[in-house]
Design an enzyme around this catalytic site. Structure first.
Site, PDB file in Angstrom:
ATOM      1  N   ARG A 140      42.753  81.277  63.316  1.00 25.75           N
ATOM      2  CA  ARG A 140      43.756  80.602  62.507  1.00 25.75           C
ATOM      3  C   ARG A 140      43.117  80.053  61.244  1.00 25.75           C
ATOM      4  NH1 ARG A 140      45.121  75.645  66.670  1.00 25.75           N
ATOM      5  NH2 ARG A 140      43.104  74.596  66.646  1.00 25.75           N
TER       6      ARG A 140
ATOM      7  N   ASP B 293      43.672  77.457  57.869  1.00 26.32           N
ATOM      8  CA  ASP B 293      44.408  76.241  57.545  1.00 26.32           C
ATOM      9  C   ASP B 293      45.356  76.455  56.369  1.00 26.32           C
ATOM     10  OD1 ASP B 293      43.147  74.836  59.565  1.00 26.32           O
ATOM     11  OD2 ASP B 293      41.546  74.085  58.256  1.00 26.32           O
TER      12      ASP B 293
ATOM     13  N   TYR C  19      33.347  84.102  55.915  1.00 30.76           N
ATOM     14  CA  TYR C  19      34.159  83.420  54.909  1.00 30.76           C
ATOM     15  C   TYR C  19      33.395  83.346  53.590  1.00 30.76           C
ATOM     16  CZ  TYR C  19      37.630  81.508  58.199  1.00 30.76           C
ATOM     17  OH  TYR C  19      38.642  81.363  59.118  1.00 30.76           O
TER      18      TYR C  19
ATOM     19  N   ARG D 196      34.957  74.229  54.950  1.00 33.56           N
ATOM     20  CA  ARG D 196      35.253  73.343  53.824  1.00 33.56           C
ATOM     21  C   ARG D 196      34.406  72.075  53.868  1.00 33.56           C
ATOM     22  NH1 ARG D 196      41.424  72.627  54.543  1.00 33.56           N
ATOM     23  NH2 ARG D 196      41.169  71.172  52.787  1.00 33.56           N
TER      24      ARG D 196
END
Length: 250
Positions: free
Chosen positions: A49, A51, A109, A194
């Site tokens: 998932r 965000d 990522y 993040r």
């Protein structure tokens, strides 16, 4: 029959991947499109998932249906039906036990940072006006590969059973007019990338030394790490699966 669907999306308009009450998500839109075109209720299970506001250049999900006679035609019809910020690349017939989430063994990522305000990156990257020491940031990033418990970078009150992740690659690079952080691991915690980027930017701005990363990780305390950077600069870029699960079910 089980199918994997490969797709990408620009996350600005969505409250992440996973279905939520009273909020539009990528999963909801994809399920609606598949259900409409296949004329049955389709539920999809994603590789993970993302965000709210996070993008995906490569994402996978699986769903069950009757055998699809023309997979390329369905891909074409899906792309005509879906909004412009979601695109399907391919359908893969799978062995029945294949699972988009549990069979994925590696995820990558990227996070994009730009050194000056740009209207062309307004929704694509995080603008940092201060000079950044990339060498120091990469020294700090290398310490991530020496640890496995990343509770300090996890969103609070999450429902995970373990904070252990196998980080296999973490590197900052200058690419054209932006600075790109690439990180690869077997799994990621909510908000982890993040929070890591925010902490590494503190190193780059001289607010902390690279060695302080080790103490932050050891603390297991989210408040010890840096602030989370905006979601708009984060991209899921690669999801890897064992080759054998892509054997077609004839």
């Amino acid at each position: 029959m089980r199918y994997f669907i490969q797709f990408s999306y620009f996350g600005k308009a969505y409250h992440g991947w996973q279905n939520q009450p009273n909020a539009i998500t990528v999963q909801e839109v994809l399920e609606k499109a598949l259900s409409t075109l296949l004329r049955q209720t389709i539920e999809v299970v994603g590789a993970g998932r993302t965000d709210t506001g996070v993008h995906a250049r490569e994402m996978f999900a699986h769903f069950n249906t009757e055998k699809i006679e023309d997979e390329a035609e369905l891909v074409y019809r899906l792309n005509a039906f879906l909004p412009e910020d979601i695109a399907v690349q391919q359908l893969y017939p799978m062995v029945p036990e294949a699972h988009a989430r549990f069979d994925a063994f590696e995820r990558t990522y990227e996070y994009w940072v730009v050194p000056e305000k740009s209207p062309f990156y307004a929704d694509l990257a995080h603008f940092v006006k201060y000079p950044l020491d990339i060498e120091q940031m990469n020294k700090a990033a290398a310490y991530l590969l020496e640890h496995s418990d990343f509770e300090c970078f996890s969103k609070s009150n999450t429902d995970v059973k373990t904070y252990r992740c196998d980080v296999r690659h973490a590197l900052w690079e200058e690419k054209e007019d932006k600075l790109v952080f690439t990180i690869t691991a077997d799994r990621f915690l909510r908000n982890m990338v993040r929070a890591i980027v925010g902490t590494l930017l503190d190193v780059g701005m001289g607010k902390m030394t690279p060695e302080e990363i080790k103490a932050i990780i050891a603390s297991k305390n989210r408040s010890e790490a840096g602030v989370s950077v905006p979601a708009k600069g984060l991209y899921l870029t690669k999801v890897l699966y064992p080759k054998e699960i892509f054997d077609e079910q004839k």
